[in-house]
Structures are given as C-alpha cells and as structure tokens.
Design a protein around this motif. Structure first.
Motif, PDB file in Angstrom:
ATOM      1  N   TYR A   1      34.249  16.306  37.251  1.00  0.00           N
ATOM      2  CA  TYR A   1      33.367  17.455  37.076  1.00  0.00           C
ATOM      3  C   TYR A   1      32.115  17.044  36.311  1.00  0.00           C
ATOM      4  CZ  TYR A   1      31.815  22.215  36.049  1.00  0.00           C
ATOM      5  OH  TYR A   1      31.075  23.365  35.959  1.00  0.00           O
ATOM      6  N   ARG A   2      32.308  16.214  35.313  1.00  0.00           N
ATOM      7  CA  ARG A   2      31.178  15.769  34.509  1.00  0.00           C
ATOM      8  C   ARG A   2      30.184  14.967  35.352  1.00  0.00           C
ATOM      9  NH1 ARG A   2      34.054  14.462  30.322  1.00  0.00           N
ATOM     10  NH2 ARG A   2      34.409  12.307  30.963  1.00  0.00           N
ATOM     11  N   GLU A   3      30.686  14.133  36.232  1.00  0.00           N
ATOM     12  CA  GLU A   3      29.800  13.339  37.094  1.00  0.00           C
ATOM     13  C   GLU A   3      29.019  14.248  38.041  1.00  0.00           C
ATOM     14  OE1 GLU A   3      32.198  10.551  39.158  1.00  0.00           O
ATOM     15  OE2 GLU A   3      32.461   9.212  37.430  1.00  0.00           O
ATOM     16  N   ILE A   4      29.708  15.245  38.615  1.00  0.00           N
ATOM     17  CA  ILE A   4      29.018  16.178  39.512  1.00  0.00           C
ATOM     18  C   ILE A   4      27.940  16.947  38.756  1.00  0.00           C
ATOM     19  CG2 ILE A   4      29.299  18.244  40.957  1.00  0.00           C
ATOM     20  CD1 ILE A   4      32.150  17.297  41.575  1.00  0.00           C
ATOM     21  N   TYR A   5      28.291  17.401  37.560  1.00  0.00           N
ATOM     22  CA  TYR A   5      27.351  18.192  36.764  1.00  0.00           C
ATOM     23  C   TYR A   5      26.111  17.378  36.401  1.00  0.00           C
ATOM     24  CZ  TYR A   5      25.354  20.720  32.821  1.00  0.00           C
ATOM     25  OH  TYR A   5      24.485  21.359  31.966  1.00  0.00           O
ATOM     26  N   TYR A   6      26.306  16.186  35.878  1.00  0.00           N
ATOM     27  CA  TYR A   6      25.165  15.381  35.440  1.00  0.00           C
ATOM     28  C   TYR A   6      24.336  14.856  36.611  1.00  0.00           C
ATOM     29  CZ  TYR A   6      26.817  15.560  30.642  1.00  0.00           C
ATOM     30  OH  TYR A   6      27.197  15.993  29.404  1.00  0.00           O
ATOM     31  N   SER A   7      24.957  14.753  37.778  1.00  0.00           N
ATOM     32  CA  SER A   7      24.174  14.333  38.948  1.00  0.00           C
ATOM     33  C   SER A   7      23.245  15.437  39.434  1.00  0.00           C
ATOM     34  CB  SER A   7      25.114  13.930  40.091  1.00  0.00           C
ATOM     35  OG  SER A   7      25.790  15.059  40.606  1.00  0.00           O
ATOM     36  N   GLN A   8      23.524  16.701  39.006  1.00  0.00           N
ATOM     37  CA  GLN A   8      22.721  17.838  39.456  1.00  0.00           C
ATOM     38  C   GLN A   8      21.791  18.381  38.379  1.00  0.00           C
ATOM     39  OE1 GLN A   8      25.570  20.700  40.893  1.00  0.00           O
ATOM     40  NE2 GLN A   8      26.299  19.384  42.561  1.00  0.00           N
ATOM     41  N   THR A   9      21.974  17.950  37.154  1.00  0.00           N
ATOM     42  CA  THR A   9      21.128  18.428  36.056  1.00  0.00           C
ATOM     43  C   THR A   9      20.639  17.239  35.252  1.00  0.00           C
ATOM     44  OG1 THR A   9      22.945  18.612  34.469  1.00  0.00           O
ATOM     45  CG2 THR A   9      22.536  20.523  35.882  1.00  0.00           C
ATOM     46  N   SER A  10      19.731  17.518  34.344  1.00  0.00           N
ATOM     47  CA  SER A  10      19.242  16.457  33.457  1.00  0.00           C
ATOM     48  C   SER A  10      20.250  16.108  32.383  1.00  0.00           C
ATOM     49  CB  SER A  10      17.926  16.909  32.788  1.00  0.00           C
ATOM     50  OG  SER A  10      18.171  18.036  31.961  1.00  0.00           O
ATOM     51  N   GLY A  11      21.282  16.967  32.253  1.00  0.00           N
ATOM     52  CA  GLY A  11      22.295  16.738  31.241  1.00  0.00           C
ATOM     53  C   GLY A  11      21.944  17.299  29.893  1.00  0.00           C
ATOM     54  N   ASN A  12      20.781  17.915  29.780  1.00  0.00           N
ATOM     55  CA  ASN A  12      20.347  18.447  28.492  1.00  0.00           C
ATOM     56  C   ASN A  12      20.537  19.947  28.366  1.00  0.00           C
ATOM     57  OD1 ASN A  12      19.453  15.879  27.654  1.00  0.00           O
ATOM     58  ND2 ASN A  12      17.506  16.167  28.750  1.00  0.00           N
ATOM     59  N   GLU A  13      20.933  20.559  29.475  1.00  0.00           N
ATOM     60  CA  GLU A  13      21.114  22.003  29.409  1.00  0.00           C
ATOM     61  C   GLU A  13      22.448  22.400  30.004  1.00  0.00           C
ATOM     62  OE1 GLU A  13      18.842  20.556  31.279  1.00  0.00           O
ATOM     63  OE2 GLU A  13      19.279  21.118  33.335  1.00  0.00           O
ATOM     64  N   GLU A  14      22.992  23.456  29.534  1.00  0.00           N
ATOM     65  CA  GLU A  14      24.243  23.998  30.044  1.00  0.00           C
ATOM     66  C   GLU A  14      23.911  25.062  31.088  1.00  0.00           C
ATOM     67  OE1 GLU A  14      27.408  23.190  29.231  1.00  0.00           O
ATOM     68  OE2 GLU A  14      26.616  21.533  28.062  1.00  0.00           O
ATOM     69  N   ALA A  15      24.775  25.208  32.056  1.00  0.00           N
ATOM     70  CA  ALA A  15      24.565  26.251  33.060  1.00  0.00           C
ATOM     71  C   ALA A  15      24.694  27.608  32.408  1.00  0.00           C
ATOM     72  CB  ALA A  15      25.595  26.111  34.190  1.00  0.00           C
ATOM     73  N   ALA A  16      23.847  28.511  32.854  1.00  0.00           N
ATOM     74  CA  ALA A  16      23.851  29.862  32.270  1.00  0.00           C
ATOM     75  C   ALA A  16      25.098  30.605  32.706  1.00  0.00           C
ATOM     76  CB  ALA A  16      22.614  30.625  32.715  1.00  0.00           C
ATOM     77  N   GLU A  17      25.611  31.381  31.747  1.00  0.00           N
ATOM     78  CA  GLU A  17      26.777  32.212  32.068  1.00  0.00           C
ATOM     79  C   GLU A  17      26.311  33.412  32.884  1.00  0.00           C
ATOM     80  OE1 GLU A  17      29.917  31.748  31.496  1.00  0.00           O
ATOM     81  OE2 GLU A  17      29.684  29.841  30.478  1.00  0.00           O
TER      82      GLU A  17
END
Length: 584
Positions: free
Chosen positions: A568-584
C-alpha cells in the motif's frame, strides 16, 4: 433436431396441415398422367371430342384444387417455421441470461450471436422447406413408381432400378456434407469474432495504423471459410447433375423400349406418354429433393449447435431461499476463507480471503493489476462462484439465496461503463422500474452528472436531462460521462450493497472527490465497496483491503496501512509526492 421439437408448441396443427395439404396436391398431380393417357387413347386416337373436353375440364378442376391446397400449405409452412424460429430464439436468449459469466467466457460472444442469428435463420429455412417438400417429394417419387405399375409392369421395372440408385447417391453426399456444414458454422464464428473485434476496436487499430494487418487477418479467416464452403458446395452441387444423368438416361431407355413396344402393338401411345410423365415427375421431384437435402443438412448442423447451447447446464445453480433481512450485529457482507479460480487448471484468482463489512461501512479494495480486485467483488452477486470458503450476505450463504433476490439488493458499476440506446431515463429505469423523478434527480446529482446534463432546480431541466438521447453503447458521451450515468443508474436502485468496480477511473480528482463525498452522505447508506487503483479514492474508506496476487496483504485504515503495509505504501508514494496525506 429432436431436442428442439418442443418449440413447435403453438404451431403443431399448422405443422401437420402443411405436409398433409402438400400430399393432397401430390396425389392430384399423380392422376394427371393417367388422365393424359386416357385423353390420348380414348379421346384423340378414338376421335371422341366430347370425351377430350370432359377430361380437360376435369384436369382444370384438379389443378384448381391442387393450387388451393398448395397455397394453404405454403402459408401454414411459413407460419410454422417462423413461429418455431421465434420460439427457439426466445428460449436461446432466455437461456443465455441464465448462464454464468464463466459459461459466457467459455462460449464467446461471436458464437452466441452466430447461434441466435445465422443458425436459427438456417433452421427456419430448413423447417419451411421440410414441411413443404420432405413428404411431398418422396411421395411423388414412390407414387410415380406405383402408378407406373398400373400402366405397364415391364416398363415400371426401370423405376424400381433407378430410384434405389438415386437414393444411394443422395445418402452418400449427405453423409459427406452434414459434418462439414457444422465446421463451416465454426469457421463463420471466427469471421464474426474478428468482425466484432475490429468494429469495437476500430479507434485503436487506426491509432496504431494496423489496418493492413487486421485486413490480412480477416481476409485469411474469410478465405479459409470461402475455400471450405467451395469444397463442401462442390460436393453438394454434384447432386443435381448426377440426378439429371441418371434420370435422363432412364428416360432415353424408357422411350426407346416403349417406342418398340408401341410399334409392335404391345402398349398404347397414351401409356408411353404416361410413363414418360411419371419419369419426368421423378426427375423434377428429385431435383427438389436434392436442394431440400442440402438445405436440411445445413439446418441440422445449425440445429445441433443451437441444441448444444440450450443443453448447456449453467455452471451455477440457483438457490431456493429468500434473502435474509439485515440484522444488527450481523455483517452485511462476510468473506470466510474464500478462494475462487476461473478454470480448474488455473491458479486461484483470489485465495484465502476473510473479512466482514457491516451496515453503512465503506470498504476500499486496492492492489496491483491482476491482483483479483474485480474477482473479489464479483463473488458477492455471484457473477462467479467460490471454489472454497463461503460468501455470506446478512449471515446467509449466497449460494443458497435466489440469485434474482440476491442481486435485487446489490447495485454494481463495472469497470467498463455500459449504457443502452435510448435516453437517460430509460437507462436509469433499468435498475429500478419504480423510481420517480425525485429518485432520478438525487441519483444524477450524487453521481455528478448534473453538470454536463445542465440539470437545474426546476422540473423542466430535469425533463430535458432525462430525455437526453444516448446512442448504442453511449458512444455520444465521453468516458467520464458514461461512468457518471452508470453510477447514477446504480444509485437509483437504493441498494443495500453498492459496488463501484474502478468506476471513477475516467473522472478527474475533483469530480472523484465530490462523488465520494456524495456517496458517503447517502441516506440510507449502503455498504459500499470501492475498487480502485488510486489511493485517493479509497483513503477515506472505513477499511481498506490490499490484495497481492489474489491474497490479502493487509486490512486497515489509510493511516494504518501506510505504517504497516509495504505494498500500500508503494502504491501511495508512487501516486503522491509523499508529503501530504489523502483528505478524509
């Protein structure tokens, strides 16, 4: 063909009347040569003009009766064949609706279309011809032989020799062509499959400039079909010339021998003419019979294919229980060590999956391509069945529930948005025939379709939106518009379980976020399964299931999985800059 006889229900009387009337016509036709013989021997040669006139009037009356019988027989045959074909087509279509996705994957779309159209049309033509000629032609052939014996036994022996020879020739040709016509239909399936594939994928083909390659592939399949048809057709075509040679040879021999006997006074001229007419009747009827056999051979090959389709037992058996009602504390959806594979010789698409989803929860499903995300959600409405474990809805095994009742509680939006020709309203009614205008408005607004449909607060704009015309497949809409209308169709049902199978892939992030917010605020709120490749689409979910090669890699919230699940972490960081969390 015997397996399909039950589809003559409603047309049994006309199916019996047609050949019977044809037999009446044939019987009258067999009397004509005798009347001609009598006119020659007792009228013309004897110089009895009154006798000639009376017999001619009698022949005209027989002709009129035969003509009326023939017209009625043609009508009944056409009515029976068309009705039979309609019954078979309806039954085949209804049977296709009962087949599972696995059965349809095995059959192939082109084969199903071919059997519902070309094969049944061939059967219709075969039934029509059979009702008209199958009894009439043999009756004429053998009747002419019998009537020949009433004229002259010695000359009639020739008929006894010729008819078995022709019967053997016809049977040999039929034995060769029957299995090969079935192969022709299979090759036709391939041509139809290529045609369908090219029509659906025309944009891709042109985008990659592969028109020439596809033309060559199609021409290869088409030429293979043509050459095989020519080969089988050339054998079938031998029937007419062989029949002509045998019959005309018999006619020559008959005229020669009868001519000698007339000269010697053994038989009369009228008898010779009658024998010649009977031989001519056999020639005409055998030509008809030859063409009939070719048509029936094709029809039988097609009938076997359609019967095989109707005999195909669905891979899934329907349950007999009514669905259980939601109960507090009981999960709405439960997977208990579930595994499933598409074919026995394949590895499981999902394996050992266990989780529970309670009322009002949103479950996100994410994973790499081919990880089994779609397969997982397709097990809930029983598009495919589990091979191990149990899927429960409201605590009840889905295999025990009537599929129609089970699916009435579920709304699903597939990966590929499918719309039907008509208007927006007819597509929305597809999921709920009892929906009203308020349901339509809420569904269009929640699915974010209001914008491109110019939906306002007044009833007039709603009517215009609902009347918006949609072409076949929704080709006059963009990908995102098709997805939004498909989601609106699912929301109109007001389901207990809502499945969104990567159904927002064509939407921009803002529209996707607005859609997720609207679904989260639905009243009453269904259990929602969101399959997506985007972490932003599932980040707000109550729980997220991470799949890896069909197995559960992790279950938790967005934050929990970021901390504990590498995939999940790899998918997330591949789609974002890694500096922000997805909004709830």
């Amino acid at each position: 063909m015997k397996r399909l006889l039950k589809y003559f229900n409603g047309y049994k009387l006309t199916s019996v009347l047609s050949p019977l009337l044809k037999l009446v016509e044939a019987l009258l036709e067999l009397f004509i040569p005798i009347l001609v013989s009598q006119i020659i021997d007792k009228g013309i040669i004897a110089g009895n003009l009154n006798y000639c006139v009376r017999m001619c009037i009698f022949m005209v009356l027989l002709g009129l009766v035969g003509f009326a019988a023939s017209i009625a027989a043609q009508y009944f045959a056409a009515r029976s064949s068309v009705g039979f074909a309609a019954n078979v087509r309806s039954a085949s279509f209804a049977h296709l609706q009962q087949l599972s996705f696995k059965d349809m994957d095995k059959l192939g779309v082109s084969t199903m279309i071919s059997r519902l159209t070309n094969d049944i049309n061939q059967m219709q033509n075969g039934v029509n011809m059979a009702l008209r000629l199958l009894l009439r032609s043999p009756f004429i052939v053998f009747g002419a032989m019998i009537m020949a014996f009433t004229q002259d036994v010695r000359a009639a022996i020739l008929f006894v020799i010729v008819i078995p020879i022709l019967t053997v020739i016809i049977c040999l040709i039929m034995a060769y062509t029957l299995p090969r016509y079935k192969m022709i239909q299979q090759k036709l399936d391939r041509v139809l499959g290529l045609t369908r594939e090219n029509v659906n994928g025309v944009r891709v083909i042109r985008a990659f400039r592969n028109e020439k390659r596809e033309e060559e592939k199609f021409n290869e399949a088409n030429d293979e079909l043509r050459s095989f048809q020519e080969k089988v057709g050339s054998i079938s075509a031998l029937m007419n010339p062989i029949t002509y040679v045998v019959i005309n040879g018999a006619v020559i021999f008959l005229i020669y021998t009868c001519g000698i006997r007339v000269r010697d006074g053994a038989i009369g001229v009228g008898t010779t003419v009658a024998l010649y007419n009977y031989m001519s009747q056999i020639l005409v009827e055998l030509i008809k019979l030859a063409n009939l056999i070719i048509t029936i051979t094709k029809a039988l090959a097609c009938a076997n294919r359609v019967a095989d389709l109707l005999d195909l037992t669905p891979a899934q058996t329907d349950g007999n229980e009514e669905p259980a009602k939601p109960c507090e504390g009981v999960p709405v959806v439960e997977f208990d060590e579930v595994s499933s594979c598409y074919h026995r010789d394949m590895d499981p698409a999902v394996s050992g999956v266990s989780f529970k989803a309670y009322a009002g929860e949103t479950i996100g499903i994410i994973g790499g391509t081919g990880s089994g995300k779609s397969t997982l959600v397709h097990l809930i409405p029983r598009f495919y069945d589990v091979t191990a474990g149990v899927v429960r809805v409201n605590g009840q095994d889905v295999k025990k529930v009537k599929m129609s009742s089970l699916r009435s509680k579920i709304a699903i939006v597939m990966q590929k948005a499918v719309l039907f020709a008509g208007d927006i309203k007819s597509n929305l009614l597809f999921s709920n025939e009892n929906a009203d205008e308020e349901d339509f408005r809420a569904a269009l607004e929640n699915s974010q379709s209001a914008g491109f449909l110019s939906l306002g607060e007044d009833d007039e704009t709603l009517k215009e939106a609902l009347d918006y015309k949609i072409s076949q497949g929704g080709n006059n809409l963009s990908g995102g518009q098709r997805q939004r209308v498909s989601i609106a169709r699912a929301l109109v049902r007001k389901p207990e379980i809502l499945i969104l199978d990567d159904s927002a892939s064509a939407l921009d992030y803002a529209t996707d976020a607005a859609l997720r917010k609207a679904i989260k605020n639905l009243v009453p709120k269904p259990v929602t399964f969101i399959v997506s490749q985007r972490t932003s689409s599932v980040a707000y979910a109550d729980r997220i299931i991470v799949l890896d090669d069909g197995k559960v890699s992790g279950i938790g919230t967005h934050k929990e999985l970021l901390e504990s699940n590498e995939i999940y972490r790899e998918i997330y960081y591949s789609q974002t800059s890694g500096n922000e969390e997805a909004a709830e």
